[in-house]
Design an enzyme around this catalytic site. Structure first.
Site, PDB file in Angstrom:
ATOM      1  N   HIS A   1       1.120  -0.598   0.376  1.00 32.66           N
ATOM      2  CA  HIS A   1      -0.007   0.027   0.294  1.00 32.66           C
ATOM      3  C   HIS A   1       0.884   0.857  -0.400  1.00 32.66           C
ATOM      4  O   HIS A   1       0.351   2.302  -0.372  1.00 32.66           O
ATOM      5  CB  HIS A   1      -1.208  -0.069   1.272  1.00 32.66           C
ATOM      6  CG  HIS A   1      -2.044  -0.619   0.805  1.00 32.66           C
ATOM      7  ND1 HIS A   1      -1.632  -2.038   1.133  1.00 32.66           N
ATOM      8  CD2 HIS A   1      -3.335  -0.196   1.071  1.00 32.66           C
ATOM      9  CE1 HIS A   1      -3.511  -3.056   0.636  1.00 32.66           C
ATOM     10  NE2 HIS A   1      -4.052  -1.413   0.748  1.00 32.66           N
TER      11      HIS A   1
HETATM   12  N1  LIG Z   1     -12.752  -9.504   0.493  1.00 36.80           N
HETATM   13  C1  LIG Z   1     -14.200  -8.555   0.523  1.00 36.80           C
HETATM   14  N2  LIG Z   1     -15.170  -9.599  -0.156  1.00 36.80           N
HETATM   15  C2  LIG Z   1     -16.169  -8.359  -0.244  1.00 36.80           C
HETATM   16  N3  LIG Z   1     -16.218  -7.083   0.200  1.00 36.80           N
HETATM   17  C3  LIG Z   1     -15.132  -6.780   0.344  1.00 36.80           C
HETATM   18  C4  LIG Z   1     -14.020  -7.702   0.655  1.00 36.80           C
HETATM   19  N4  LIG Z   1     -12.623  -6.344   1.373  1.00 36.80           N
HETATM   20  C5  LIG Z   1     -13.260  -5.386   0.897  1.00 36.80           C
HETATM   21  N5  LIG Z   1     -14.746  -5.724   1.264  1.00 36.80           N
HETATM   22  C6  LIG Z   1     -15.687  -4.386   0.910  1.00 36.80           C
HETATM   23  O1  LIG Z   1     -14.360  -3.468   0.188  1.00 36.80           O
HETATM   24  C7  LIG Z   1     -14.583  -2.640   1.502  1.00 36.80           C
HETATM   25  C8  LIG Z   1     -13.341  -1.496   1.556  1.00 36.80           C
HETATM   26  O2  LIG Z   1     -13.293  -0.961   0.049  1.00 36.80           O
HETATM   27  P1  LIG Z   1     -12.491   0.532   0.304  1.00 36.80           P
HETATM   28  O3  LIG Z   1     -11.894   0.996   1.591  1.00 36.80           O
HETATM   29  O4  LIG Z   1     -12.246   1.103  -1.178  1.00 36.80           O
HETATM   30  O5  LIG Z   1     -10.992  -0.375  -0.056  1.00 36.80           O
HETATM   31  P2  LIG Z   1      -9.602  -1.018   1.473  1.00 36.80           P
HETATM   32  O6  LIG Z   1     -10.163  -2.197   2.273  1.00 36.80           O
HETATM   33  O7  LIG Z   1      -8.321  -1.941   0.782  1.00 36.80           O
HETATM   34  O8  LIG Z   1      -9.218   0.108   1.692  1.00 36.80           O
HETATM   35  C9  LIG Z   1     -15.330  -2.496   2.624  1.00 36.80           C
HETATM   36  O9  LIG Z   1     -16.197  -2.113   3.441  1.00 36.80           O
HETATM   37  C10 LIG Z   1     -15.985  -4.089   2.828  1.00 36.80           C
HETATM   38  O10 LIG Z   1     -18.029  -4.124   1.848  1.00 36.80           O
HETATM   39 MG   LIG Z   2      -7.310   1.396   1.214  1.00 31.26          MG
END
Ligand SMILES: Nc1ncnc2c1ncn2[C@@H]1O[C@H](COP(=O)(O)OP(=O)(O)O)[C@@H](O)[C@H]1O
Ligand SMILES: [Mg+2]
Ligand SMILES: Nc1ncnc2c1ncn2[C@@H]1O[C@H](COP(=O)(O)OP(=O)(O)O)[C@@H](O)[C@H]1O
Ligand SMILES: [Mg+2]
Ligand SMILES: [Mg+2]
Ligand SMILES: [Mg+2]
Lengths: 211, 129, 129, 211
Positions: free
Chosen positions: B12
């Site tokens: 990241h």
């Molecule tokens: N393995 C997964 N399966 C389904 N949805 C997921 C998964 N991991 C994360 N999410 C969804 O993605 C969202 C987070 O997205 P985002 O904040 O844009 O990405 P990051 O977690 O990489 O910072 C979570 O709130 C959830 O709804």
């Molecule tokens: Mg993130």
């Protein structure tokens, strides 16, 4: 980026309207999405989604010129390439799969449901997850199921189910994504991805209703 | 440079990815190709599928590419990047289930000995467990 | 800032240490104090006992400090730094057996909930095993 | 930094001479130590040792003004603070322990051995290791043992044992330190820390002999 109802008639106008409406709602809720993610994640979901839909909106004309299925796929690949968070490949794969389900814009609820099912399967596979893990799937799956039942008022059903399903993520303990790091402490907060899914569903309903 | 399994580091944070690549380089010199991708397009924390694809393509070899990732989104984006590689190149690329920094150093050290991707993977994944 | 267990990140690479601290910060904001030490005095790869001591002292709290390290020398130098801390402060400082980047994010997330050093340690050390 | 034999008589002259001789040999073998470490580690052992002994040499006058035991301790803490690699706390702890074994410069082989034993124990404890792991201990331990046996010519014994013990690290498979990452491939190379230990022992013998 707001769209006139009258534009919604033809295929490319539909795509333009959908992009515009989703882009608008994501930008309008950018900070809220970040705040939700701050509570149980890394505070970037609003920025991630905005980055993705800015890129989609910037390519709106080009995308709208494509057949409906190809347009969804293009939106999907754009999200994959631009979002920068886990939600990018998840929403991106969903739209790519939904787009592959057929060339032309859906003309029946059954066709809409077929695309939604393809989208949901793609998210499950990409995310190695399923309902109950406190993710976007906890909105996408119930809405798909509810529409599959063939409700009298699909738009109202979609909106209502999405709102309830979003609220139902609050008590859940996350087992996927970053929120899973918090274990029990993830309970008591809405899932940011569930909220963005609900926002997108609402925006799509608005367009279909010609609002 | 001999044809050893190559290493790609995905974090990241661009700083983490770059620093881990420096550590790998210090350990294996020119014997193993290393590339990295870190941060979003606009310089924030996150991962960028296009940058991951580019990193993999820079070091890609028939012998195989081992990808080290940090947290969830880095893995999901790397899986996506591997699937999107042209010409079936993705078949020679694997994401290791090992910590990004320690795993990269371990994997590179194993790769420097001419090991196969399966051996590199096993060594990095066994470490610390 | 509430009195939570603090985090110190020690890497051979200053970039890795800084980037990991950025990732921790993104995850827990101001709720957990984070400091880092990376690289040798002259800017190369390695670890610097004085810098590790200074990092620990910056964030030290009665509640405890969790130290994340990457490879061998970082651990040995951190152990040394902890022993050399004045006023018995070292008793509240523990090196976790967890990967430096992933462990730091996990430990900080646990610490943000007000957990004890033992709980923070358990969560970070269990992760991925 | 080379030292005249005549200086070696008094306590502080001994310390000055020891620092000078070790500093010289480390600088003269800096690249060799890095090359050995490049083969089975991270190529920095020469730089690490040089960084440490530069700092010791820079404080030579101050250190030489201390009682012998305190001088060793000060050299130890300087190495701990300056070396930057695993060898820093290891050699540093060794010297700190050796220094704590008594205030005055040793006047008998038994006293020398007591300090060496304290040093070896400190390295074992700090490094969580023992002989056979392909480290500096594989030189330090045999030399200590050999001197403990009370040989007729301690200096020749120390030099000869160190040289043999160094060579014996070549076929060993490392199980401690970075070289352990290479597993079987660590065999066939001298251990850099064993080489620096041998160099230091040689330099100390030179000083004691008045060379
Ligand atoms: N393995 C997964 N399966 C389904 N949805 C997921 C998964 N991991 C994360 N999410 C969804 O993605 C969202 C987070 O997205 P985002 O904040 O844009 O990405 P990051 O977690 O990489 O910072 C979570 O709130 C959830 O709804
Ligand atoms: Mg993130
Ligand atoms: N756990 C240990 N116990 C004893 N000696 C060790 C240990 N780890 C490393 N060493 C010694 O330190 C030497 C490496 O020192 P150096 O290269 O300066 O540090 P680093 O390994 O941190 O780069 C090795 O060759 C070995 O002799
Ligand atoms: Mg996020
Ligand atoms: Mg080294
Ligand atoms: Mg080193």
């Amino acid at each position: 980026m707001t769209t006139e109802p009258s534009e919604v008639a033809s295929g490319d106008a539909l795509v333009t309207a959908l992009i515009g409406a989703v882009h608008d709602t994501i930008l309008a809720h950018r900070d809220e999405l970040c705040d939700l993610d701050r509570a149980i994640g890394d505070a970037d979901h609003g920025h991630n989604m905005a980055r993705g839909f800015e890129a989609v909106a910037a390519a709106s004309d080009e995308i709208a010129a494509l057949p409906f299925g190809k347009a969804l796929q293009k939106i999907g690949t754009t999200l994959v390439m631009k979002v920068g968070g886990a939600s990018g490949p998840l929403y991106g794969s969903a739209l790519m799969a939904a787009g592959k389900a057929g060339e032309d814009a859906p003309t029946s609820l059954v066709e809409v449901v077929a695309r939604l099912e393809a989208a949901v399967d793609a998210v499950k596979q990409r995310g190695k997850s399923d309902v109950g893990a406190k993710t976007m799937l906890d909105v996408l799956v119930p809405v798909t199921e509810a529409l599959k039942a063939g409700p009298a008022d699909p738009l109202a059903t979609a909106r209502g189910t999405a709102a309830e399903a979003l609220e139902a993520t609050r008590p859940m303990v996350a087992t996927k994504g970053r929120a899973a790091f918090l274990g029990e402490r993830s309970a008591g907060h809405l899932d940011p991805g569930a909220r963005s899914s609900e926002l997108i569903i609402d925006a799509v309903c608005d367009v279909v209703e010609g609002r | 440079m001999s044809d050893n399994v190559a290493i790609v580091i995905v974090s990241h944070s661009r700083d983490v990815a770059k620093g881990a690549a420096d550590m790998v380089h210090q350990m294996v010199g020119e014997e193993v190709r290393v590339a990295y991708a870190g941060g979003t397009e606009d310089g924030g924390l996150g991962t960028d599928v296009a940058a991951i694809m580019a990193a993999i393509e820079t070091v890609w070899t028939e012998k195989g590419v081992a990808v080290l990732v940090d947290l969830g989104g880095a893995e999901t984006n790397s899986e996506m990047a591997i699937e999107m590689l042209p010409d079936g190149k993705g078949e020679k690329v694997q994401i290791l289930d090992a910590p990004v920094v320690e795993g990269a150093v371990m994997a590179a050290t194993e790769a420097a000995g001419g090991s196969s991707l399966a051996e590199v993977r096993a060594t990095a994944e066994d470490f610390g467990s």
